[in-house]
Design a protein around this motif. Structure first.
Motif, PDB file in Angstrom:
ATOM      1  N   ASN A   1      39.883 -85.815 -48.917  1.00  0.00           N
ATOM      2  CA  ASN A   1      40.132 -85.867 -47.645  1.00  0.00           C
ATOM      3  C   ASN A   1      39.981 -84.572 -46.717  1.00  0.00           C
ATOM      4  N   ARG A   2      39.437 -85.101 -45.477  1.00  0.00           N
ATOM      5  CA  ARG A   2      38.912 -84.047 -44.736  1.00  0.00           C
ATOM      6  C   ARG A   2      39.601 -84.319 -43.206  1.00  0.00           C
ATOM      7  N   ARG A   3      39.724 -83.460 -42.490  1.00  0.00           N
ATOM      8  CA  ARG A   3      40.421 -83.386 -40.907  1.00  0.00           C
ATOM      9  C   ARG A   3      39.532 -82.602 -39.816  1.00  0.00           C
ATOM     10  N   PHE A   4      39.401 -83.442 -38.885  1.00  0.00           N
ATOM     11  CA  PHE A   4      38.524 -82.810 -37.946  1.00  0.00           C
ATOM     12  C   PHE A   4      39.443 -82.934 -36.554  1.00  0.00           C
ATOM     13  N   VAL A   5      39.568 -81.557 -35.888  1.00  0.00           N
ATOM     14  CA  VAL A   5      40.473 -81.476 -34.704  1.00  0.00           C
ATOM     15  C   VAL A   5      39.310 -81.377 -33.449  1.00  0.00           C
ATOM     16  N   PHE A   6      39.902 -82.257 -32.544  1.00  0.00           N
ATOM     17  CA  PHE A   6      39.064 -82.258 -31.349  1.00  0.00           C
ATOM     18  C   PHE A   6      39.990 -81.698 -29.907  1.00  0.00           C
ATOM     19  N   SER A   7      39.778 -81.153 -29.085  1.00  0.00           N
ATOM     20  CA  SER A   7      40.231 -81.428 -27.756  1.00  0.00           C
ATOM     21  C   SER A   7      40.086 -82.373 -26.828  1.00  0.00           C
ATOM     22  N   ALA A   8      41.175 -83.223 -26.542  1.00  0.00           N
ATOM     23  CA  ALA A   8      41.068 -84.451 -25.843  1.00  0.00           C
ATOM     24  C   ALA A   8      40.368 -84.569 -24.668  1.00  0.00           C
ATOM     25  N   GLN A   9      40.339 -83.215 -24.021  1.00  0.00           N
ATOM     26  CA  GLN A   9      39.797 -83.042 -22.823  1.00  0.00           C
ATOM     27  C   GLN A   9      38.344 -82.802 -22.813  1.00  0.00           C
ATOM     28  N   LYS A  10      38.000 -82.155 -23.994  1.00  0.00           N
ATOM     29  CA  LYS A  10      36.611 -81.833 -24.198  1.00  0.00           C
ATOM     30  C   LYS A  10      35.783 -83.292 -24.387  1.00  0.00           C
ATOM     31  N   ILE A  11      36.585 -84.209 -25.230  1.00  0.00           N
ATOM     32  CA  ILE A  11      36.105 -85.519 -25.240  1.00  0.00           C
ATOM     33  C   ILE A  11      35.855 -86.303 -23.859  1.00  0.00           C
ATOM     34  N   LYS A  12      36.977 -86.161 -23.424  1.00  0.00           N
ATOM     35  CA  LYS A  12      37.204 -87.156 -21.973  1.00  0.00           C
ATOM     36  C   LYS A  12      35.819 -86.591 -20.926  1.00  0.00           C
ATOM     37  N   ASP A  13      35.798 -85.298 -20.955  1.00  0.00           N
ATOM     38  CA  ASP A  13      34.549 -84.842 -20.028  1.00  0.00           C
ATOM     39  C   ASP A  13      33.261 -85.309 -20.284  1.00  0.00           C
ATOM     40  N   GLY A  14      33.140 -85.956 -21.483  1.00  0.00           N
ATOM     41  CA  GLY A  14      31.696 -86.628 -21.812  1.00  0.00           C
ATOM     42  C   GLY A  14      32.074 -88.013 -21.836  1.00  0.00           C
ATOM     43  N   GLY A  15      33.311 -88.731 -21.569  1.00  0.00           N
ATOM     44  CA  GLY A  15      33.312 -90.327 -21.651  1.00  0.00           C
ATOM     45  C   GLY A  15      34.508 -90.546 -21.991  1.00  0.00           C
ATOM     46  N   ASP A  16      34.809 -91.918 -22.402  1.00  0.00           N
ATOM     47  CA  ASP A  16      36.236 -92.155 -22.909  1.00  0.00           C
ATOM     48  C   ASP A  16      36.300 -92.741 -24.291  1.00  0.00           C
ATOM     49  N   CYS A  17      35.214 -92.322 -24.959  1.00  0.00           N
ATOM     50  CA  CYS A  17      35.231 -92.992 -26.476  1.00  0.00           C
ATOM     51  C   CYS A  17      34.670 -91.965 -27.369  1.00  0.00           C
TER      52      CYS A  17
ATOM     53  N   ILE B   1      29.612 -86.126 -41.186  1.00  0.00           N
ATOM     54  CA  ILE B   1      29.901 -87.135 -40.242  1.00  0.00           C
ATOM     55  C   ILE B   1      29.547 -86.572 -39.057  1.00  0.00           C
ATOM     56  N   ASP B   2      28.813 -87.446 -38.251  1.00  0.00           N
ATOM     57  CA  ASP B   2      28.165 -86.933 -37.089  1.00  0.00           C
ATOM     58  C   ASP B   2      29.122 -87.736 -35.806  1.00  0.00           C
ATOM     59  N   PHE B   3      29.544 -87.065 -34.783  1.00  0.00           N
ATOM     60  CA  PHE B   3      30.698 -87.579 -33.902  1.00  0.00           C
ATOM     61  C   PHE B   3      29.905 -87.716 -32.559  1.00  0.00           C
ATOM     62  N   SER B   4      29.766 -88.565 -31.685  1.00  0.00           N
ATOM     63  CA  SER B   4      29.409 -88.752 -30.541  1.00  0.00           C
ATOM     64  C   SER B   4      30.235 -89.254 -29.344  1.00  0.00           C
ATOM     65  N   ILE B   5      30.216 -88.838 -27.947  1.00  0.00           N
ATOM     66  CA  ILE B   5      30.957 -89.338 -27.041  1.00  0.00           C
ATOM     67  C   ILE B   5      30.288 -89.911 -25.865  1.00  0.00           C
ATOM     68  N   GLY B   6      30.967 -90.584 -25.126  1.00  0.00           N
ATOM     69  CA  GLY B   6      30.249 -91.549 -24.168  1.00  0.00           C
ATOM     70  C   GLY B   6      31.211 -92.575 -23.759  1.00  0.00           C
ATOM     71  N   GLY B   7      30.663 -93.485 -22.871  1.00  0.00           N
ATOM     72  CA  GLY B   7      31.400 -94.812 -22.266  1.00  0.00           C
ATOM     73  C   GLY B   7      31.363 -95.652 -23.496  1.00  0.00           C
ATOM     74  N   TYR B   8      32.717 -96.299 -23.817  1.00  0.00           N
ATOM     75  CA  TYR B   8      32.534 -97.354 -24.733  1.00  0.00           C
ATOM     76  C   TYR B   8      31.682 -98.446 -24.423  1.00  0.00           C
ATOM     77  N   THR B   9      31.674 -99.104 -23.428  1.00  0.00           N
ATOM     78  CA  THR B   9      30.744-100.250 -23.020  1.00  0.00           C
ATOM     79  C   THR B   9      29.210 -99.741 -23.163  1.00  0.00           C
ATOM     80  N   GLN B  10      29.094 -98.792 -22.729  1.00  0.00           N
ATOM     81  CA  GLN B  10      27.517 -98.295 -22.508  1.00  0.00           C
ATOM     82  C   GLN B  10      27.114 -97.840 -24.064  1.00  0.00           C
TER      83      GLN B  10
END
Length: 236
Positions: free
Chosen positions: A55-71, A136-145
């Motif tokens: 098991n692994r756990r990754f923690v993000f700031s929600a605001q940091k994610i939303k600054d780059g998109g909604d997904c 695990i590589d994470f990306s952020i952006g708009g869901y539709t795009q």
């Protein structure tokens, strides 16, 4: 022109096209199909914990994610996934209820970030020991795009795989028709079967299959495995 001559020419044309498609599919497999698109960007977790060997756990700031998109998007292979917004579970991928002890398979995870959340936690559990330390590589952006962009990018490979399947089917059908007019070996039958199975297996590995066939991903994995196994006797 004799029927035998016409059939012979069509046979060589079909074989040449199928060989060309095989080469194209194998060539495309050498390219990284998960490169970064222009409509999203990579994001690094604020903190990462190894809670135990699986098991692994990754923690993000929600605001940091939303600054780059909604997904938030990431790719997993044979891993269970749970995503929490603060203390609320917002996304989960686990083993199939009807098929215990079976891997969830491989998939692209798209997680929408709810408004008002402050922290996002991604919990990942490896189903098999071989994938425990897989990056695990994470990306952020708009869901539709992100979704439509990945689907559009995989369309050329998907089209080639579908064409390979159709050609394999028509090769088998042509053999069944032509053998009533002339003596034929089973070469065309075996090559048509091989082309059909190759297209089926390759289609299952495309991003389009990962996105569109997500609800039945476990069953599709078995179809791909069977196609891969049956390729060998057809090729030989």
């Amino acid at each position: 022109m004799k029927v035998k001559t016409i059939l012979g020419r069509i046979y060589y044309i079909i074989v040449a096209v199928c060989v060309f498609l095989h080469v194209v599919i194998l060539s495309l497999s050498f390219f990284d199909n998960k490169h970064q698109e222009k409509y999203c960007r990579s994001i690094i977790p604020d903190r990462e914990y190894q809670t135990d060997e699986d098991n692994r756990r990754f923690v993000f700031s929600a605001q940091k994610i939303k600054d780059g998109g909604d997904c938030l998007r990431f790719y997993t292979a044979h891993m269970e996934v749970s995503v929490y917004a603060d203390d609320t579970l917002i996304y989960h991928v686990g083993q199939q209820q009807a098929m215990p002890k079976v891997s969830p398979g491989v998939m692209w995870n798209y997680v929408g970030i709810p408004s008002g959340a402050e922290q996002i936690q991604v919990m990942i559990r490896a189903v098999y020991p071989e994938v425990r330390q897989k990056q695990i590589d994470f990306s952020i952006g708009g869901y539709t795009q992100m979704y439509s962009g990945m689907l559009y990018r995989s369309m050329p490979v998907t089209f080639i795989c579908l064409l390979e399947i159709l050609l394999g089917f028509f090769m088998v059908l042509w053999w069944l028709i032509a053998r009533t007019r002339m003596k034929m070996k089973q070469t065309l039958l075996h090559f048509g079967t091989f082309s059909f199975l190759t297209g089926t297996w390759a289609l299952n590995e495309t991003d389009a299959a990962l996105l569109i066939l997500f609800p039945v991903r476990v069953e599709i994995v078995f179809v791909s495995a069977v196609a891969l196994i049956l390729m060998v006797p057809s090729f030989v």
